[in-house]
Design a protein around this motif. Structure first.
Motif, PDB file in Angstrom:
ATOM      1  N   GLU A 298      42.067  79.338  37.224  1.00 45.53           N
ATOM      2  CA  GLU A 298      42.633  80.610  36.767  1.00 45.53           C
ATOM      3  C   GLU A 298      43.947  80.410  36.000  1.00 45.53           C
ATOM      4  OE1 GLU A 298      41.968  84.570  36.256  1.00 45.53           O
ATOM      5  OE2 GLU A 298      40.733  83.437  37.658  1.00 45.53           O
ATOM      6  N   ASP A 299      44.834  79.559  36.502  1.00 52.59           N
ATOM      7  CA  ASP A 299      46.118  79.369  35.812  1.00 52.59           C
ATOM      8  C   ASP A 299      45.989  78.580  34.509  1.00 52.59           C
ATOM      9  OD1 ASP A 299      45.532  77.117  37.350  1.00 52.59           O
ATOM     10  OD2 ASP A 299      47.640  76.644  37.715  1.00 52.59           O
ATOM     11  N   ASP A 300      44.836  77.939  34.278  1.00 52.37           N
ATOM     12  CA  ASP A 300      44.619  77.230  33.011  1.00 52.37           C
ATOM     13  C   ASP A 300      44.449  78.193  31.842  1.00 52.37           C
ATOM     14  OD1 ASP A 300      44.732  74.688  34.184  1.00 52.37           O
ATOM     15  OD2 ASP A 300      42.585  74.705  34.632  1.00 52.37           O
ATOM     16  N   PHE A 301      44.167  79.447  32.126  1.00 49.80           N
ATOM     17  CA  PHE A 301      43.984  80.413  31.052  1.00 49.80           C
ATOM     18  C   PHE A 301      45.276  80.685  30.292  1.00 49.80           C
ATOM     19  CE2 PHE A 301      39.936  80.868  32.970  1.00 49.80           C
ATOM     20  CZ  PHE A 301      39.103  81.317  31.956  1.00 49.80           C
ATOM     21  N   GLU A 302      46.388  80.233  30.823  1.00 45.66           N
ATOM     22  CA  GLU A 302      47.677  80.338  30.124  1.00 45.66           C
ATOM     23  C   GLU A 302      47.934  79.120  29.229  1.00 45.66           C
ATOM     24  OE1 GLU A 302      49.449  83.162  30.389  1.00 45.66           O
ATOM     25  OE2 GLU A 302      47.790  83.831  31.678  1.00 45.66           O
ATOM     26  N   THR A 303      47.095  78.094  29.362  1.00 45.32           N
ATOM     27  CA  THR A 303      47.277  76.851  28.621  1.00 45.32           C
ATOM     28  C   THR A 303      46.772  77.000  27.196  1.00 45.32           C
ATOM     29  OG1 THR A 303      46.961  75.598  30.666  1.00 45.32           O
ATOM     30  CG2 THR A 303      46.684  74.386  28.602  1.00 45.32           C
ATOM     31  N   ILE A 304      47.530  76.484  26.256  1.00 44.92           N
ATOM     32  CA  ILE A 304      47.087  76.409  24.867  1.00 44.92           C
ATOM     33  C   ILE A 304      46.365  75.077  24.696  1.00 44.92           C
ATOM     34  CG2 ILE A 304      47.835  76.249  22.452  1.00 44.92           C
ATOM     35  CD1 ILE A 304      48.140  79.048  23.680  1.00 44.92           C
ATOM     36  N   VAL A 305      45.181  75.125  24.133  1.00 41.07           N
ATOM     37  CA  VAL A 305      44.422  73.909  23.847  1.00 41.07           C
ATOM     38  C   VAL A 305      44.285  73.797  22.335  1.00 41.07           C
ATOM     39  CG1 VAL A 305      43.214  73.956  26.064  1.00 41.07           C
ATOM     40  CG2 VAL A 305      42.164  75.036  24.069  1.00 41.07           C
ATOM     41  N   TYR A 306      43.987  72.596  21.898  1.00 40.63           N
ATOM     42  CA  TYR A 306      43.932  72.335  20.467  1.00 40.63           C
ATOM     43  C   TYR A 306      42.553  71.828  20.062  1.00 40.63           C
ATOM     44  CZ  TYR A 306      48.924  72.918  20.583  1.00 40.63           C
ATOM     45  OH  TYR A 306      50.180  73.447  20.752  1.00 40.63           O
ATOM     46  N   ILE A 307      42.102  72.320  18.923  1.00 40.58           N
ATOM     47  CA  ILE A 307      40.898  71.811  18.271  1.00 40.58           C
ATOM     48  C   ILE A 307      41.289  71.610  16.809  1.00 40.58           C
ATOM     49  CG2 ILE A 307      38.504  72.251  17.615  1.00 40.58           C
ATOM     50  CD1 ILE A 307      38.280  74.100  20.073  1.00 40.58           C
ATOM     51  N   ARG A 308      41.259  70.353  16.376  1.00 42.67           N
ATOM     52  CA  ARG A 308      41.678  69.995  15.010  1.00 42.67           C
ATOM     53  C   ARG A 308      43.083  70.504  14.707  1.00 42.67           C
ATOM     54  NH1 ARG A 308      35.982  71.221  11.936  1.00 42.67           N
ATOM     55  NH2 ARG A 308      34.885  69.397  12.740  1.00 42.67           N
ATOM     56  N   ASN A 309      43.969  70.315  15.659  1.00 38.94           N
ATOM     57  CA  ASN A 309      45.383  70.709  15.561  1.00 38.94           C
ATOM     58  C   ASN A 309      45.610  72.214  15.499  1.00 38.94           C
ATOM     59  OD1 ASN A 309      46.522  68.087  15.661  1.00 38.94           O
ATOM     60  ND2 ASN A 309      46.013  67.795  13.503  1.00 38.94           N
ATOM     61  N   GLN A 310      44.579  73.018  15.737  1.00 42.26           N
ATOM     62  CA  GLN A 310      44.723  74.469  15.762  1.00 42.26           C
ATOM     63  C   GLN A 310      44.832  74.933  17.212  1.00 42.26           C
ATOM     64  OE1 GLN A 310      41.217  75.960  13.806  1.00 42.26           O
ATOM     65  NE2 GLN A 310      41.960  75.429  11.762  1.00 42.26           N
ATOM     66  N   GLU A 311      45.808  75.791  17.467  1.00 38.69           N
ATOM     67  CA  GLU A 311      45.999  76.332  18.814  1.00 38.69           C
ATOM     68  C   GLU A 311      44.898  77.325  19.161  1.00 38.69           C
ATOM     69  OE1 GLU A 311      49.806  78.143  19.356  1.00 38.69           O
ATOM     70  OE2 GLU A 311      50.889  76.265  19.035  1.00 38.69           O
ATOM     71  N   HIS A 312      44.425  77.235  20.413  1.00 42.83           N
ATOM     72  CA  HIS A 312      43.428  78.159  20.943  1.00 42.83           C
ATOM     73  C   HIS A 312      43.781  78.484  22.385  1.00 42.83           C
ATOM     74  CE1 HIS A 312      41.176  76.241  17.683  1.00 42.83           C
ATOM     75  NE2 HIS A 312      40.275  77.196  17.766  1.00 42.83           N
ATOM     76  N   SER A 313      43.519  79.709  22.791  1.00 39.29           N
ATOM     77  CA  SER A 313      43.506  79.998  24.216  1.00 39.29           C
ATOM     78  C   SER A 313      42.225  79.375  24.767  1.00 39.29           C
ATOM     79  CB  SER A 313      43.515  81.514  24.455  1.00 39.29           C
ATOM     80  OG  SER A 313      42.271  82.075  24.047  1.00 39.29           O
ATOM     81  N   ILE A 314      42.135  79.269  26.067  1.00 42.59           N
ATOM     82  CA  ILE A 314      40.903  78.769  26.676  1.00 42.59           C
ATOM     83  C   ILE A 314      39.723  79.643  26.250  1.00 42.59           C
ATOM     84  CG2 ILE A 314      39.678  78.503  28.889  1.00 42.59           C
ATOM     85  CD1 ILE A 314      41.676  76.299  28.490  1.00 42.59           C
ATOM     86  N   MET A 315      39.912  80.957  26.279  1.00 40.09           N
ATOM     87  CA  MET A 315      38.818  81.857  25.896  1.00 40.09           C
ATOM     88  C   MET A 315      38.430  81.647  24.441  1.00 40.09           C
ATOM     89  SD  MET A 315      39.817  85.320  27.997  1.00 40.09           S
ATOM     90  CE  MET A 315      38.612  86.322  27.182  1.00 40.09           C
ATOM     91  N   ASP A 316      39.406  81.503  23.563  1.00 39.25           N
ATOM     92  CA  ASP A 316      39.102  81.284  22.149  1.00 39.25           C
ATOM     93  C   ASP A 316      38.343  79.972  21.942  1.00 39.25           C
ATOM     94  OD1 ASP A 316      40.279  83.665  21.334  1.00 39.25           O
ATOM     95  OD2 ASP A 316      42.191  82.719  20.822  1.00 39.25           O
ATOM     96  N   ALA A 317      38.730  78.932  22.668  1.00 35.62           N
ATOM     97  CA  ALA A 317      38.050  77.639  22.532  1.00 35.62           C
ATOM     98  C   ALA A 317      36.590  77.757  22.979  1.00 35.62           C
ATOM     99  CB  ALA A 317      38.777  76.567  23.356  1.00 35.62           C
ATOM    100  N   PHE A 318      36.351  78.423  24.102  1.00 31.27           N
ATOM    101  CA  PHE A 318      34.975  78.602  24.562  1.00 31.27           C
ATOM    102  C   PHE A 318      34.178  79.483  23.599  1.00 31.27           C
ATOM    103  CE2 PHE A 318      36.500  77.070  28.702  1.00 31.27           C
ATOM    104  CZ  PHE A 318      35.487  76.193  29.007  1.00 31.27           C
TER     105      PHE A 318
END
Length: 178
Positions: free
Chosen positions: A107-127
């Motif tokens: 649940e707390d990972d949903f605050e984490t910004i993840v990267y795909i090709r140097n672009q920022e994504h929320s967990i939801m956006d990445a999925f």
């Protein structure tokens, strides 16, 4: 909110995985390697690409960019898979990587910004990004299978010309929801 989202998106990933598998089950081994022309992808090439994408995107999703240095994307579009067995193994390997990553999200990972090709994504956006990508390619797999099988194709949903029959059965069972 996060766990409900993960449950929902998992169902969608599982649905598309199943569509691919139902397609594979209708095809002979040689069908998996058929290409419309030299520039088009076979089902095997598409599976190879999906696996490469899944392994890159979902390995260490919270701590490294989803486009890994070790990924050889160009090689994913070459005819490297040699058998139906190898195709199925690569298919399962890619999906395992995705589902293992999903299982690791808290649940707390949903605050984490993840990267795909140097672009920022929320967990939801990445999925969501990857769900759209996989649905796109699995649609291609299904379409190729349908082209190959022609009239022998067994529909993966309501067969053409059978909507009225489907709806009549649905309404007869009292499952019509307003």
């Amino acid at each position: 909110m996060g766990s409900e989202y993960l449950d929902s998106v998992r169902k969608q990933f599982e649905y598309y995985k199943l569509l691919g598998e139902k397609t594979f089950n209708q095809l002979d081994e040689q069908d998996l390697f058929w290409q419309y022309n030299e520039e088009s992808n076979s089902i095997a090439i598409t599976v190879n690409h999906l696996r490469g994408n899944m392994r890159s995107r979902w390995t260490d999703i919270l701590t490294s960019d989803g486009e890994k240095e070790w990924r050889n994307r160009d090689r994913e579009f070459e005819s490297v898979i040699q058998s139906k067995q190898e195709l199925l193994e690569k298919w399962e390997d890619g999906w395992k990587c995705l589902f293992d990553a999903m299982d690791s999200i808290r649940e707390d990972d949903f605050e984490t910004i993840v990267y795909i090709r140097n672009q920022e994504h929320s967990i939801m956006d990445a999925f969501n990004r990857q769900l759209a990508h996989y649905a796109y390619h699995i649609g291609q797999i299904v379409y190729i299978g349908r082209m190959i099988k022609g009239q022998e194709w067994k529909s993966l949903s309501i067969p053409r010309g059978k909507s009225a029959e489907f709806n009549a059965a649905k309404f007869a069972k009292g499952t019509n929801r307003q």
